[in-house]
Enzyme design. Structure first.
Site, PDB file in Angstrom:
ATOM      1  N   ASP A  59     -35.517 104.766 -33.249  1.00  0.00           N
ATOM      2  CA  ASP A  59     -36.695 103.985 -33.595  1.00  0.00           C
ATOM      3  C   ASP A  59     -36.785 103.823 -35.117  1.00  0.00           C
ATOM      4  O   ASP A  59     -36.453 104.735 -35.876  1.00  0.00           O
ATOM      5  CB  ASP A  59     -37.938 104.703 -33.057  1.00  0.00           C
ATOM      6  N   ASP A 118     -44.475  98.431 -27.192  1.00  0.00           N
ATOM      7  CA  ASP A 118     -45.486  98.107 -28.200  1.00  0.00           C
ATOM      8  C   ASP A 118     -46.009  96.670 -28.080  1.00  0.00           C
ATOM      9  O   ASP A 118     -46.894  96.277 -28.844  1.00  0.00           O
ATOM     10  CB  ASP A 118     -44.920  98.303 -29.612  1.00  0.00           C
ATOM     11  N   GLU A 130     -33.185 100.215 -33.447  1.00  0.00           N
ATOM     12  CA  GLU A 130     -34.432  99.438 -33.412  1.00  0.00           C
ATOM     13  C   GLU A 130     -34.625  98.856 -34.809  1.00  0.00           C
ATOM     14  O   GLU A 130     -35.063  99.539 -35.734  1.00  0.00           O
ATOM     15  CB  GLU A 130     -35.595 100.343 -33.008  1.00  0.00           C
TER      16      GLU A 130
END
Length: 509
Positions: free
Chosen positions: A289, A389, A336
């Site tokens: 991430d 998200d 990501e």
């Protein structure tokens, strides 16, 4: 090789115990993925949840979430009775996760199983194999309970600052609580290992998520303060976040402590290498991430009310990537890379060799050409309709700016919005991206009520549950047909000729 998968958090699985577990529904979900010709199951971080119930704010970068332990398996093994599991059931158990109810009921039942557990050799072996983190985490958890669940930064100085005599006394005083936490981790990893082995037998690989930062209130920061940007009193100097942009005038103030990358580099990034090793022990593929934070990261003064006053600082960059390559090779990672990417971030991504991410909901900004439009893709990327998200795609289509929604319909060759969610899925699957991952809510065509998380908000997130029966046989056939149509179905060996007893065998890899 082209492939596809489905994003579904473990906590979103059906169960009558108020949260998804590693029990029967998880195995049925793997069966569903197999029938739907999916190669991957993507999950969110599996750690014990902390602030805001977020899996991205965990009490440990290494531990597993005890809420995911399957009580029925413990009952099958004689560690619990069915009656003892009953307090963890409640009406509406298949509805949204109620973390407060879990906290109040789950540990008392798990403690009964611990009291009956007698395989001391297995537990000792687990402790030895995980000595690099489990003892610190277990003592941290016991001390946290002793201090009214307050963050470690609010504990008495003797244990907050890890003075050896105080730690030794605490370990003796809290030995039973420490053992209980180690037992919970043993059970979590044992059950997860069995589920992952079953997934492999079915030809399903698991993509896990690794937050780049760890929570300030975690065993990691408490046990290794020298690795983080803390002052002499072990308070944060600067914290993580994102700068203001078109979506947030104040930016995003995450509050995670930042790394002392110079100290980590001097150790050969030893802590990070252990963290990645633990990730690969859990998952087949690890998604890092906020990958752009490895090139440069945004540092906000601790105590600032928002992210406006932050500054950009250089990250470990190519040196860190080279260390990953030496230790783990060049595969098995998804970067990501969402958000504003500088040329330096793009160069680092290219140097890493890792596929980046494309999100279709970000593609249809009517004001400008977007890298997220499929005609701009190269094969080395992973495409999503949306992520945890984002709103669900059906929700996004209802709330997007009118011009953006019209742009999407024009791109898809549609005159009306009817069927647009399914068209977005098709767009992802037919793209050149080597991997397409679709959130389960989009296959179910659910609206905004099924959204997992709204960034920069507290409360009401990380609670969505899939309804029992939603992963139906008809839906599996539908997804399988789409997967086959767009060349993403796994190349599974054909059935061998039946043997003399009439059995047929099929192996998957």
């Amino acid at each position: 090789m082209r492939a596809s998968g489905i994003l579904l958090p473990v906590f979103s699985l059906p169960s009558r115990y108020g949260v998804g577990t590693l029990g029967r529904a998880a195995y049925e979900w793997v069966d569903f993925l197999h029938r739907a010709k999916q190669t991957y199951w993507q999950v969110l971080p599996l750690g014990p949840t902390g602030y805001g119930d977020s899996p991205y704010q965990s009490f440990s970068a290494f531990a597993g979430n005890p809420y995911f332990i399957d009580l029925e398996r413990l009952a099958d093994e004689g560690l619990l009775t069915r009656d003892e599991c009953a307090p963890c059931e409640w009406p509406g158990g298949d509805e949204a996760v109620d973390y407060e109810a879990l906290y109040k009921t789950r540990f008392a039942v798990l403690r009964r199983a611990f009291e009956r557990f007698s395989d001391s050799a297995a537990l000792a072996q687990f402790r030895a194999e995980n000595a690099g983190w489990v003892e610190d985490y277990a003592l941290y958890t016991a001390l946290k309970a002793e201090n009214g669940q307050r963050a470690w930064s609010e504990w008495p100085d003797e244990v907050r600052l890890r003075r050896p005599q105080a730690l030794g006394e605490a370990a003796r005083r809290l030995a039973r609580e420490v053992d209980f936490t180690v037992f919970l981790q043993y059970e979590f990893f044992r059950q997860w290992g069995a589920l992952r082995a079953y997934a492999r037998e079915k030809g399903v690989r698991i993509i896990g998520d690794m937050p780049i930062y760890v929570s300030m209130d975690s065993a990691d920061v408490w046990a290794h303060p020298q690795l983080f940007l803390l002052d002499g009193e072990r308070r944060p100097i600067e914290v993580a976040g994102c700068p203001p942009d078109a979506f947030s005038a104040d930016g995003q103030l995450w509050g995670n402590p930042l790394y002392r990358w110079d100290v980590l580099k001097a150790t050969g990034y030893e802590w990070w290498m252990r963290r990645m090793e633990a990730g690969f022990a859990l998952f087949d593929v690890v998604r890092i991430d906020h990958f752009r934070g490895l090139e440069s990261y945004y540092a906000i003064p601790a105590g600032a009310p928002n992210a406006r006053t932050g500054r950009w600082c250089p990250g470990p960059g190519e040196d860190f990537i080279a260390a990953l390559h030496r230790q783990f090779g060049r595969g098995g990672v998804i970067a990501e890379d969402l958000g504003f990417l500088t040329p330096a971030v793009r160069r680092l991504l290219k140097k890493s060799g890792y596929p980046g991410m494309k999100v279709l909901q970000f593609a249809f900004d009517s004001r400008e050409e977007s890298d997220y439009l499929p005609h701009n893709y190269t094969a080395k990327c992973v495409v999503y309709t949306g992520t945890h998200d984002n709103d669900t795609t059906c929700g996004w289509l209802r709330t997007a700016r009118r011009r953006d929604a019209a742009y999407a319909r024009r791109y898809l060759g549609m005159r009306t919005s009817k069927g647009q969610c399914r068209a977005m899925i098709r767009l992802a699957l037919e793209s050149v991206a080597e991997l397409a991952v679709i959130p389960m809510q989009d296959y179910l065509e659910l609206g905004s009520a099924a959204r997992i998380n709204t960034p920069s908000t507290l409360g009401g997130n990380w609670t969505w549950r899939m309804a029992p029966g939603a992963a139906s046989e008809a839906l599996a056939r539908d997804i399988a047909d789409l997967t086959q149509l767009y060349g993403r179905a796994p190349k599974r060996p054909a059935l061998r000729r039946a043997n003399r007893k009439g059995d047929a065998a099929c192996s998957t890899k």
